[in-house]
Design a protein around this motif. Structure first.
Motif, short mmCIF file in Angstrom:
data_model
loop_
_atom_site.label_atom_id
_atom_site.label_comp_id
_atom_site.label_asym_id
_atom_site.label_seq_id
_atom_site.Cartn_x
_atom_site.Cartn_y
_atom_site.Cartn_z
N HIS A 323 0.82 -1.21 0.00
CA HIS A 323 0.00 0.00 0.00
C HIS A 323 0.85 1.26 0.00
CE1 HIS A 323 1.28 -0.73 4.06
NE2 HIS A 323 1.24 0.58 4.21
N THR A 325 2.91 4.50 -0.49
CA THR A 325 2.83 5.48 -1.59
C THR A 325 4.16 5.64 -2.32
OG1 THR A 325 3.28 7.18 0.04
CG2 THR A 325 1.00 6.87 -0.62
N SER A 360 -3.91 -1.57 0.07
CA SER A 360 -4.53 -0.46 -0.64
C SER A 360 -5.95 -0.88 -1.01
CB SER A 360 -3.74 -0.17 -1.92
OG SER A 360 -3.74 -1.31 -2.75
N ARG A 572 -7.91 9.84 -1.37
CA ARG A 572 -7.37 8.77 -0.53
C ARG A 572 -7.07 9.21 0.89
NH1 ARG A 572 -5.47 7.78 -5.61
NH2 ARG A 572 -5.90 5.71 -6.45
N GLN A 728 -1.81 9.19 -7.65
CA GLN A 728 -1.87 8.80 -6.24
C GLN A 728 -1.93 10.00 -5.33
OE1 GLN A 728 -1.76 5.64 -4.62
NE2 GLN A 728 -2.45 5.01 -6.64
#
Ligand code: ADP
Ligand code: ZN
Length: 731
Positions: A323, A325, A360, A572, A728
């Motif tokens: 997950h 980043t 994620s 997110r 993202q």
């Protein structure tokens, strides 16, 4: 062509180079011919450039002007699998092929003949005259029973100068030899006994082994709380891959994490794997690149770019902390290593394991939909239990201004200090204070080049821009009104928290872990190891500490500002906060002692904070999934970010408006475009930034439409356009 994939001397070949050109260039195959995929050096204007023989030549260019390949490099030709991967990755990320080739050739001098270095071993004659220094050299070599060393190694081991060694060579007491610099990696032994697995772990390891033996592509989500033994389980999959004679790749999100992992690999397989990351020397990179291509590196541990190495027979890719980043590369080629791992595995028939305590939402949804297998480890290994998690309601705490550690948190830390345990105070902000404010005029010191505030870094005695890295000495007068000594830090950063902790606990040893406090990855590794062994009582850290480090003495985690990540409009935000808080809390109580996590929050009723505390993860994912589904955003819809930039703000907006008006190709696939709008960071390094956002339905052919859409408008002069598929972060 002589045989499939071989070109005889003089035949036309199409070469992909690393130069920014939109097409393959025709050349003639050199003397001796060349294979499809061969790494070659070709003339381009007055220069020699690196390329790969990609296809037969097109022959649509003046034949008399076509030049010959200069030479074929001494490296295994690029396999079809890797060529297909680069092509598909380029199509997916809308990147030009030369940029993809650069990613796959990030090692200097990779085609040079293997370079040699001098090594020294014991000779057959005794020296004429023996001195202490000479005796020490000979003793070292005898002690190591026939091993050879480089000059530097031998001089260090014996504690002598290199002239002593050279003297012994003259006397033939030592032999000097040439040896190739790019040595193969030591063999790993998969059959050394691993740890005895628990039932849960054994079941998961079996499932992974069965998958591997199928020799077909498949992805498995390996979910388990921190400390449940995910690493132990996937090391069994690595062992199986090695037994099958194939290569394995383990991707880790942070270089600092590799130290602990490498030690575990060595304990399990008896030798260290190849280690690929930005800190590796150029020589080491070249060695890994070559050895991976020759199959002489069985296991590579590395950062996301290791995905582009020329593996001979890749059988398994592990993406640990999937997950995270940092798997998304945000500069140059914008790709997500987690998704690209799945793509490469699908092409070469490998297995992928995505490991995480807090997957994620993308991977969670793929597992729900049955596209990925799912394995779950529920218990922590041994007696370790998950930490007890609670909120500290900051509305109820009496806190002086300029202080961030609440009385409740302070008492909890004091208890750990009395017991000789460790406490971690977490704040996800580098530097001393996020804002430097003039008390006279209210001016906030900003960066000259960017639309960002300058952040005080007190240890460095400078203000720093976190966008462009620019630093300036901390000013004594306000840059706006000129008032003397009225600039004041506002808000907490990790350095300021350290100051507060030292004041509250003068007896305690306080260690600060933040990415910019260490000159090198090595220094950071050393500090993490020392802390793990009890070298500090209180650890103050940024998200660097949230990732997988093992601190057995740590029993308390205090989150200074649990609300921080919930601000902002990022789609997110909730997912990230949930993951980060669970991850940080998971640092506590990894060994026998139970842990506790305390979250300071001004909004204990917020649904995300309640989900974090409540521990019903599936409920959180389901709620989050439902919201995204309703909004038609990833993973239930597709998105692309378009960032336009340039020195003149008007020109950038004009370009944005022109694109927005020409949205025909997007409307054809039912996609919508939003913007142009100033990007959240509207200026970086003197360039103004404007953003457009494209949303499409899940199955829509987005890349194709984007390519046709952007091709309509010519991008002139200083303007730049970059496309970010599945963005993202929105900055
Ligand atoms: P995760 O990757 O899920 O965080 P790890 O694999 O790092 O978990 O395991 C946590 C700790 O427990 C490690 O120190 C590991 O060596 C130990 N451990 C896990 N499973 C076992 C086992 N079956 N036998 C012995 N030690 C184990
Ligand atoms: Zn800046």
């Amino acid at each position: 062509m002589q045989s499939a994939g071989f070109f005889d001397e003089g035949q036309l070949v199409g070469v992909l180079t690393t130069q920014p050109l939109d097409r393959l260039l025709d050349y003639r195959a050199p003397e001796g011919g060349c294979h499809l995929g061969a790494f070659v050096e070709v003339p381009l204007g007055p220069r020699k450039v690196l390329g790969v023989v990609w296809a037969p030549g097109r022959g649509d260019y003046d034949l008399s002007k076509i030049r010959a390949v200069i030479r074929v490099l001494d490296a295994a030709p690029m396999r079809e699998e890797l060529r297909a991967f680069l092509t598909r990755a380029a199509d997916y990320t809308l990147t030009r092929m030369p940029a993809m080739l650069r990613l796959a050739t990030r090692a200097p001098g990779l085609g040079d003949p293997p370079s040699m270095r001098k090594i020294y071993r014991l000779g057959h004659r005794a020296p004429d005259r023996m001195t202490d220094a000479r005796a020490r050299v000979l003793e070292v070599l005898r002690d190591y029973g026939g091993l050879a060393f480089t000059l530097k190694e031998l001089a260090e081991l014996a504690g002598v100068t290199s002239s002593v060694i050279k003297g012994l060579v003259k006397q033939q007491a030592l032999i000097e030899e040439d040896s190739p610099r790019d040595l193969p990696f030591p063999r790993l032994d998969p059959d050394r006994p691993g740890k005895a697995l628990t039932d849960d772990q054994a079941t998961a390891a079996d499932a992974l082994r069965i998958g591997l033996r199928s020799e077909r592509y498949g992805t498995t989500l390996l979910k388990g709380v921190t400390g449940s033994g995910k690493t132990e389980v996937y090391l069994e999959a690595v062992a199986e891959t090695l037994r099958m004679g194939r290569q394995a790749l383990v991707l880790l999100p942070e270089i600092a994490l590799t130290a602990e992992f490498l030690t575990r690999v060595e304990a399990r397989f008896g030798a260290r794997p190849a280690e690929w990351h930005s800190g590796a020397t150029m020589t080491e990179r070249r060695r890994i690149w070559r050895m991976v291509g020759q199959g002489e590196a069985q296991l590579v541990v590395g950062a996301r770019s290791a995905l582009f190495l020329p593996f001979q027979s890749l059988g398994l890719i592990i993406v640990d902390e999937e997950h995270d980043t940092s798997y998304k590369q945000e500069e140059g080629v914008l790709y997500n290593a987690r998704d690209m791992a799945v793509l490469r595995a699908a092409i070469c028939g490998a297995r992928v394991v995505l490991a995480s305590a807090t997957p994620s939402l993308e991977s969670w949804a793929n597992a729900q939909a049955g596209k990925y297998d799912k394995l779950e480890l529920t218990a922590r290994f041994g007696d370790a239990v998950l930490p007890d998690m609670r909120a500290i309601d900051m509305r109820q705490e009496a806190l002086q201004t300029g202080r961030w550690i609440s009385p409740t948190l302070q008492r909890a830390v004091a208890v750990r200090m009395e017991r000789g345990e460790q406490a971690l105070l977490f704040i996800n902000r580098r530097g001393y204070a996020p804002v430097t404010l003039c008390r006279a005029c209210g001016h906030q010191v900003g960066c000259e080049n960017c639309d960002a505030r300058m952040v005080e870094h007190r240890f460095l005695k400078r203000l720093m821009c976190h966008q462009c890295g620019e630093t300036v000495p901390i000013p004594t007068t306000c840059p706006s009104c000129g008032a003397e000594d009225r600039l004041a830090p506002v808000g907490p950063g990790v350095e300021r928290l350290t100051e507060e902790a030292v004041a509250l606990f003068p007896e305690a040893r306080v260690a600060t872990l933040s990415s910019d406090m260490f000159g090198s990855a090595r220094a950071l590794k050393a500090e993490i190891e020392a802390i793990g062994k009890g070298g500090a009582d209180i650890i103050i850290g940024t998200q660097l500490v949230a990732k997988g480090h093992n601190f057995p003495l740590l029993t308390l985690v205090g989150v200074i500002d649990a609300d921080l990540g919930l601000q902002g409009s990022d789609l997110r935000a909730a997912e990230r906060t949930f993951q980060l808080m669970r991850q940080v809390a998971g640092r506590a109580g990894r060994a026998e002692k139970p842990g506790q996590a305390l979250l300071q929050t001004y909004q204990p009723e917020h649904p995300v904070i309640r989900a974090i505390l409540g521990g019903d993860e599936e409920a959180f994912w389901r709620a989050e999934a439902a919201e995204r589904q309703a909004a038609g955003v990833p993973p239930y819809g597709r998105m692309a970010g378009i960032i336009l930039s340039g020195p003149d703000v008007g020109a950038v907006f004009d370009l944005g408006n022109a694109l927005a008006r020409a949205d025909g190709p997007l409307r054809q696939i039912g996609a919508q475009v939003f913007g142009p709008a100033p990007a959240p960071i509207a200026r970086i390094r003197g360039r103004h930034r404007v953003r457009l956002l494209v949303k499409a339905a899940k199955g829509a052919p987005l890349q194709d439409a984007l390519a046709r859409w952007t091709a309509q408008i010519q991008i002139k002069g200083d303007l730049r356009l970059s496309v970010d598929i599945d963005p993202q972060s929105f900055f």
